[in-house]
Scaffold this motif. Sequence first.
Motif, short mmCIF file in Angstrom:
data_model
loop_
_atom_site.label_atom_id
_atom_site.label_comp_id
_atom_site.label_asym_id
_atom_site.label_seq_id
_atom_site.Cartn_x
_atom_site.Cartn_y
_atom_site.Cartn_z
N TYR A 410 53.86 21.68 79.93
CA TYR A 410 53.87 21.68 78.47
C TYR A 410 54.82 22.47 77.68
O TYR A 410 55.38 22.47 76.66
CB TYR A 410 52.52 22.01 77.72
N LEU A 411 55.64 23.09 78.96
CA LEU A 411 56.61 24.10 78.18
C LEU A 411 57.88 23.60 77.59
O LEU A 411 58.39 23.99 76.58
CB LEU A 411 57.43 25.04 79.42
N PRO A 412 58.33 22.12 78.19
CA PRO A 412 59.40 21.67 77.46
C PRO A 412 59.15 21.24 75.95
O PRO A 412 60.12 20.87 75.24
CB PRO A 412 59.80 20.32 78.29
N ALA A 413 57.79 21.32 75.42
CA ALA A 413 57.48 20.76 74.26
C ALA A 413 58.09 22.00 73.42
O ALA A 413 58.13 21.79 72.15
CB ALA A 413 55.85 20.90 73.90
N ILE A 414 58.45 23.04 73.89
CA ILE A 414 59.17 24.08 72.85
C ILE A 414 60.68 23.61 72.51
O ILE A 414 60.93 24.12 71.52
CB ILE A 414 59.21 25.71 73.43
N GLY A 415 61.26 22.47 73.20
CA GLY A 415 62.37 21.95 72.71
C GLY A 415 62.37 21.46 71.33
O GLY A 415 63.03 21.13 70.65
N LEU A 416 61.17 21.07 70.76
CA LEU A 416 60.91 20.74 69.47
C LEU A 416 61.55 21.56 68.34
O LEU A 416 62.32 21.25 67.32
CB LEU A 416 59.27 20.64 68.94
N LEU A 417 61.71 22.97 68.83
CA LEU A 417 62.34 23.85 67.76
C LEU A 417 64.14 23.75 67.57
O LEU A 417 64.33 24.05 66.71
CB LEU A 417 62.26 25.52 68.53
N ALA A 418 64.34 22.84 68.51
CA ALA A 418 65.81 22.58 68.35
C ALA A 418 66.03 21.56 67.20
O ALA A 418 67.28 21.55 66.67
CB ALA A 418 66.46 21.59 69.79
N TRP A 419 65.06 21.14 66.51
CA TRP A 419 65.16 20.22 65.24
C TRP A 419 65.67 21.38 64.18
O TRP A 419 66.55 20.65 63.38
CB TRP A 419 63.86 19.85 64.85
N PHE A 420 65.46 22.55 64.44
CA PHE A 420 65.78 23.43 63.24
C PHE A 420 67.32 23.97 63.24
O PHE A 420 67.46 25.11 62.61
CB PHE A 420 64.63 24.75 63.24
N LEU A 421 67.94 23.87 64.68
CA LEU A 421 69.26 24.52 64.88
C LEU A 421 70.32 23.70 63.74
O LEU A 421 70.29 22.52 63.46
CB LEU A 421 69.58 24.01 66.25
N PRO A 422 70.90 24.63 63.06
CA PRO A 422 72.03 24.17 62.21
C PRO A 422 73.17 23.51 63.06
O PRO A 422 73.38 23.72 64.15
CB PRO A 422 72.60 25.16 61.67
N SER A 423 73.75 22.23 62.15
CA SER A 423 75.09 21.56 62.93
C SER A 423 76.17 22.36 62.58
O SER A 423 76.53 22.62 61.52
CB SER A 423 74.93 20.08 62.17
N LEU A 424 76.76 22.68 63.81
CA LEU A 424 78.27 23.47 63.43
C LEU A 424 79.34 22.29 63.65
O LEU A 424 79.33 21.75 64.88
CB LEU A 424 78.23 24.44 64.94
N GLN A 425 80.10 22.39 62.82
CA GLN A 425 81.24 21.60 63.10
C GLN A 425 82.26 21.92 63.79
O GLN A 425 82.85 23.32 63.61
CB GLN A 425 81.93 21.28 61.56
N THR A 426 82.89 21.28 64.66
CA THR A 426 84.03 21.81 65.49
C THR A 426 85.27 20.75 65.60
O THR A 426 84.87 19.53 65.52
CB THR A 426 83.67 22.24 66.71
N ALA A 427 86.51 21.46 65.45
CA ALA A 427 87.52 20.22 65.40
C ALA A 427 87.73 19.83 66.73
O ALA A 427 87.63 20.26 67.90
CB ALA A 427 88.80 20.92 65.00
#
Length: 435
Positions: A410-427
Amino acid sequence: MNAANPLAADSPPATATAAVPAPALPQTPGAGRIAAEDAARTAFPILAMLSVCHLLNDMIQSLLPAIYPLLKDSFKLDFGQIGLITLTFQITASLLQPFVGIYTDKRPLPYSLAVGMGFTLSGLILLSQASSFPMLLFAAALVGSGSSVFHPESSRVARMASGGRHGLAQSLFQVGGNVGSAIGPLLAAFIVMPRGQGSVAWFAIAALTAIVLLGRIGGWYRAQIPLQRKPRAAALHDGSALPRRTIVITMAILGALIFSKYFYLASLSSYYTFYLMQKFALTAQGAQIHLFVFLGAVAVGTVAGGPIGDRIGRKYVIWGSILGVLPFTLLLPHANLFWTTALTVVIGLVLASAFSAIIVYAQELVPGRTGVIAGLFFGFAFGMGGLGAALLGELADHIGIEAVYGLCAYLPAIGLLAWFLPSLQTAQVPTKTSR
């Protein structure tokens, strides 16, 4: 998110969908010019030498736990003393890394990589000649100290040599470490275990080879320092476009994702052979073969994660690589031997792609702090791997190794938190290879 292409990290989102306020990082002409200039200097020979040195460094590191049975018999150690050797190594290897990164961010030391490998060489020689338990502890501390210098500084050099392809550079760098970690125990089994403690000194050849290569890398690094000063000063001056609170929350989320990844990897790298031997009655040699298959999948996944992140955005790689393994980890405890092998290959391929994306994402989140970010995340990953192995071992003693795999699923379920990561724009700029 662009409705026509939900994975297009380059196009600015129409609305904010994450719970954490996450405005895209603005692009300026200066930033694009710097990225374009960097892209013209992609230094694949430097990246190749870094990857080889990472292989040699992590191969040497993996020797220490691989020869624990030999040391336990030779020095009449108990498991508590074995744990103390591990703790000494982990403290020096993980806790010192952020401090190394902080110092070298302010005062670059081009030849510190070769000096750090000198510490590792000294630890190897001492380990081969140690005649008491305190000498073993000191040898472990020396090897750990060398690692604490190597990882943040080599990660910085990989970024400098990337030519804007930061994910690819980190993946090429990290795959060497994964290969080294895989072959170290094999070499220990065929060289050290039959010949005894003194044969550890033979691996000094690997350390000396790495010192020579790192000396050449140091010369290249030194030449790059003047070229890096203005871009770094500009990055520090501009800072991040995100609020400080958002950065802190995002770093905490990344830490939770590292915890999930490395606790689960600890369950496989440390106890997979015991799981196979107990559940499927495999021999130790047969179980080791399955472990090497898994570690090979980890190495391939490490290579893939960086370039994919460069193309579609690192947030999506992080999200998919951690949460994406959840169905497979849930199936693993209920699979037969064939499907256990197949599932661990998929888990290794997918889960390993996360780390290079996390490192580069964090370095873009906090511009101009390449060394301290690398040191912080490498150190935390080391610490979580060591802590995970210790805690899961204690848990296995109480509830059994099969029950541990049922819980870890069940540890990979913590990956749901990645939904809250902001999108970083890079050139995104065309890249060239340096000649």
